[in-house]
Write a protein that holds these residues in place. Structure first.
Motif, PDB file in Angstrom:
ATOM      1  N   LEU A 257      -3.140  12.905  -3.017  1.00  0.00           N
ATOM      2  CA  LEU A 257      -2.717  12.940  -1.621  1.00  0.00           C
ATOM      3  C   LEU A 257      -2.179  11.585  -1.185  1.00  0.00           C
ATOM      4  N   TYR A 258      -2.727  10.523  -1.740  1.00  0.00           N
ATOM      5  CA  TYR A 258      -2.231   9.175  -1.463  1.00  0.00           C
ATOM      6  C   TYR A 258      -0.873   8.960  -2.120  1.00  0.00           C
ATOM      7  N   ILE A 259      -0.712   9.453  -3.347  1.00  0.00           N
ATOM      8  CA  ILE A 259       0.557   9.297  -4.051  1.00  0.00           C
ATOM      9  C   ILE A 259       1.695   9.929  -3.259  1.00  0.00           C
ATOM     10  N   HIS A 260       1.498  11.147  -2.793  1.00  0.00           N
ATOM     11  CA  HIS A 260       2.483  11.797  -1.915  1.00  0.00           C
ATOM     12  C   HIS A 260       1.799  12.964  -1.219  1.00  0.00           C
ATOM     13  N   PRO A 261       1.859  13.019   0.114  1.00  0.00           N
ATOM     14  CA  PRO A 261       1.151  14.089   0.847  1.00  0.00           C
ATOM     15  C   PRO A 261       1.633  15.488   0.517  1.00  0.00           C
ATOM     16  N   MET A 262       2.851  15.630  -0.028  1.00  0.00           N
ATOM     17  CA  MET A 262       3.350  16.971  -0.328  1.00  0.00           C
ATOM     18  C   MET A 262       2.486  17.678  -1.360  1.00  0.00           C
ATOM     19  N   TYR A 263       1.788  16.919  -2.209  1.00  0.00           N
ATOM     20  CA  TYR A 263       0.963  17.545  -3.243  1.00  0.00           C
ATOM     21  C   TYR A 263      -0.298  18.190  -2.679  1.00  0.00           C
TER      22      TYR A 263
ATOM     23  N   ILE B 266       0.831  -1.201   0.000  1.00  0.00           N
ATOM     24  CA  ILE B 266       0.000   0.000   0.000  1.00  0.00           C
ATOM     25  C   ILE B 266       0.865   1.250   0.000  1.00  0.00           C
ATOM     26  N   VAL B 267       1.931   1.240   0.791  1.00  0.00           N
ATOM     27  CA  VAL B 267       2.873   2.362   0.856  1.00  0.00           C
ATOM     28  C   VAL B 267       4.289   1.806   0.845  1.00  0.00           C
ATOM     29  N   ILE B 268       5.268   2.709   0.722  1.00  0.00           N
ATOM     30  CA  ILE B 268       6.664   2.297   0.782  1.00  0.00           C
ATOM     31  C   ILE B 268       6.958   1.683   2.142  1.00  0.00           C
ATOM     32  N   GLU B 269       7.554   0.503   2.146  1.00  0.00           N
ATOM     33  CA  GLU B 269       7.870  -0.151   3.406  1.00  0.00           C
ATOM     34  C   GLU B 269       8.878   0.667   4.198  1.00  0.00           C
ATOM     35  N   GLY B 270       8.656   0.748   5.495  1.00  0.00           N
ATOM     36  CA  GLY B 270       9.567   1.468   6.360  1.00  0.00           C
ATOM     37  C   GLY B 270       9.410   2.972   6.293  1.00  0.00           C
ATOM     38  N   GLN B 271       8.392   3.447   5.574  1.00  0.00           N
ATOM     39  CA  GLN B 271       8.218   4.894   5.425  1.00  0.00           C
ATOM     40  C   GLN B 271       6.811   5.330   5.792  1.00  0.00           C
ATOM     41  N   ALA B 272       5.828   4.480   5.571  1.00  0.00           N
ATOM     42  CA  ALA B 272       4.440   4.692   5.997  1.00  0.00           C
ATOM     43  C   ALA B 272       3.699   5.773   5.228  1.00  0.00           C
ATOM     44  N   TYR B 273       4.318   6.341   4.222  1.00  0.00           N
ATOM     45  CA  TYR B 273       3.613   7.240   3.329  1.00  0.00           C
ATOM     46  C   TYR B 273       4.244   7.110   1.952  1.00  0.00           C
ATOM     47  N   THR B 274       3.619   7.649   0.954  1.00  0.00           N
ATOM     48  CA  THR B 274       3.988   7.564  -0.463  1.00  0.00           C
ATOM     49  C   THR B 274       3.516   6.245  -1.061  1.00  0.00           C
TER      50      THR B 274
ATOM     51  N   LEU C  50       1.656  14.533 -12.738  1.00  0.00           N
ATOM     52  CA  LEU C  50       0.602  14.352 -13.735  1.00  0.00           C
ATOM     53  C   LEU C  50      -0.781  14.358 -13.091  1.00  0.00           C
ATOM     54  N   VAL C  51      -0.945  13.671 -11.975  1.00  0.00           N
ATOM     55  CA  VAL C  51      -2.253  13.628 -11.305  1.00  0.00           C
ATOM     56  C   VAL C  51      -2.607  14.999 -10.729  1.00  0.00           C
ATOM     57  N   THR C  52      -1.613  15.746 -10.256  1.00  0.00           N
ATOM     58  CA  THR C  52      -1.864  17.115  -9.782  1.00  0.00           C
ATOM     59  C   THR C  52      -2.462  17.964 -10.891  1.00  0.00           C
ATOM     60  N   MET C  53      -1.926  17.834 -12.100  1.00  0.00           N
ATOM     61  CA  MET C  53      -2.454  18.613 -13.214  1.00  0.00           C
ATOM     62  C   MET C  53      -3.842  18.112 -13.631  1.00  0.00           C
TER      63      MET C  53
END
Length: 490
Positions: A181-187, A59-67, A147-150
């Motif tokens: 937001l799921y792809i990366h919270p920074m967006y 679901i997300v990057i292992e060891g990172q819990a987001y992205t 791309l999804v942001t646009m």
């Protein structure tokens, strides 16, 4: 009139074709320099694709819990056909960037006209400074997130222009907003201001706008929310605590991040161009963006969708502690497409239609000559053939010694495992201790000491983490790497 139109269309197509070729050429150049080296984060994207082929469903990057790891899902069938490839990883991101540039141009043309749209698409594709390198990095979520942001921008603009909100538009906007937001919270820094514009316009349309949009945002994130519910909402805690405060982070975005993103500063903070030229370039860019912003905001509700992130993204970006890291300019990707749109629109307003052809041509030329070429000359240097040859040689050394388990530096272990097609399994030890591939970590950790080799960077030999005394290993230098082979395997 028809002849003039045909001539103008031909000129536009020629300009686009040349810009497309230059963009591909610049990226091809980068991939043959030291900046084309495969990083551990990129290698993770490929390794996760291998694991997906083996049945893993992350679901997300292992060891990172987001992205999100959507890039790995999309890479999996390609890797199944062609095996581990550095070029596939890197050109996939370039493809996302190209697609996002087309959307940027489309949005600018809807607001200001086709000429401004073409200019916006071109300068987005010809990303300046460190952003050009970022467009070749196979990081999870960066190119795809752009791309999804646009796509969010397209749908938010459409929704803002609708007198009566249409449920399909509202649902799609919610889906794309939730996805980015799921792809990366920074967006969130740009998605949130864009969505707030139609949300305010249709604030009394609960059934036709608010409810469908929220439904779409939640629906796309059901797996993500379920994972968090099982893992104590790990994605909602910020990683990498920093002593840098909010105000310092905010000022760092302008003084550190933007100059690096636009090719005016190197990673070490030094200025690429002489100061008078840097000041002239900065003032010119800022003036065009301000003029473009004013036009976007006054033009229409759809224009305000594109203008809002230019102001609102900065205080939101400063909320994220990780965005204090500005050395490689990667987070400049967040505001970049909106700066590009405002720049193209502002340039059109300043110089008008009569002088547009020479103006836009000069702008593109100066963009490349001032914001791309000097930065590449300072940071990339000349082409060196295969920048990943050291990793390939490490793999050969390990295979020649009959070793298929390696431990050591995060920056070397992951590229070795990926480029070996996972024939060599890796475990991270020492500093930084960032475990991304848990199954390999478990396998190597459980392997007898005498069967595990170690790899570190030259100058960063962390011999204290070796499982056996250092004289139990044969030290082999391989380019920029040092391999410690257990003598028992010899």
């Amino acid at each position: 009139m028809k002849r003039a139109f045909t001539h103008r269309s031909g000129s536009f197509l020629l300009t686009v074709g040349v810009a497309l070729a230059i963009g591909f050429g610049l990226r091809w150049w980068i991939l043959g320099t030291s900046l084309g080296q495969l990083s551990a984060d990129e290698a993770y994207t490929g390794l996760q694709a291998f694991r997906i082929l083996d049945g893993d469903r992350p679901i997300v990057i292992e060891g990172q819990a987001y992205t999100a790891v959507l890039d790995s899902y999309l890479l999996a069938p390609i890797i199944a056909l062609f095996g581990a490839s550095v070029l596939v990883l890197k050109w996939l991101t370039a493809f996302w960037w190209l697609a996002a540039s087309v959307v940027v141009g489309t949005l600018a043309s809807r607001i200001a006209g086709p000429r401004e749209g073409i200019l916006a698409a071109i300068v987005c594709w010809l990303a300046p400074g460190s952003l050009l390198v970022l467009s070749t990095r196979g990081y999870e979520g960066y190119g795809l997130g752009l791309l999804v942001t646009m796509s969010v921008a397209v749908l938010a603009r459409r929704s803002a222009e609708e007198k009566e909100p249409r449920i399909p538009t509202s649902v799609l906007l919610g889906l794309c907003s939730g996805l980015v937001l799921y792809i990366h919270p920074m967006y969130a820094a740009t998605a949130l201001p864009m969505v707030l514009v139609p949300a305010w316009i249709h604030r009394r349309r609960l059934r036709s706008w608010m409810s469908p949009a929220l439904l779409g945002a939640v629906a796309i994130n059901i797996p993500f929310l379920a994972w968090n519910a099982r893992n104590e909402w790990a994605s909602f805690t910020q990683p990498t605590p920093t002593d840098i405060g909010y105000i310092e982070r905010l000022f760092g975005l302008f003084g550190g991040l933007l100059p690096r993103s636009f090719g005016l500063r190197d990673g070490d903070g030094s200025w690429v161009l002489p100061w008078p030229i840097t000041a002239l370039v900065g003032v010119s860019l800022l003036a065009s963006v301000i003029v473009g912003f004013r036009h976007l905001w006054a033009h229409s509700p759809g224009g305000r969708v594109l203008a809002a992130p230019l102001v609102a993204c900065w205080p939101i970006m400063a909320l994220f502690s990780n965005l204090a890291f500005v050395a490689d300019g990667r987070y400049g990707i967040i505001p970049f497409p909106f700066i590009v749109i405002a720049f193209a629109v502002g340039l059109g307003l300043i110089f008008g239609s009569d002088r547009w052809v020479p103006t836009s041509s000069a702008a593109i030329l100066l963009w490349v000559v001032l914001l791309i070429v000097p930065w590449l000359g300072s940071n990339a240097g000349s082409r060196i053939g295969d920048p990943n040859s050291d990793v390939e040689e490490v793999i050969e050394v390990l295979e020649s010694a009959g070793v298929d388990k390696v431990s050591g530096s995060f920056w070397w272990v992951l590229p070795v495992e990926y480029l070996s097609g996972r024939q060599i399994r890796g475990a991270v030890t020492g500093t930084p201790f960032a475990v991304r591939v848990i199954d390999s970590q478990t396998i190597v950790t459980g392997t007898p000491d005498a069967e595990v080799a170690y790899v570190f960077a030259v100058g960063d030999e962390q011999t204290e983490v070796l499982r056996s005394p250092v004289d139990s290993y044969r030290r082999v230098e391989v380019g920029a790497a040092v391999v410690y082979l257990p003598i028992a395997t010899d």
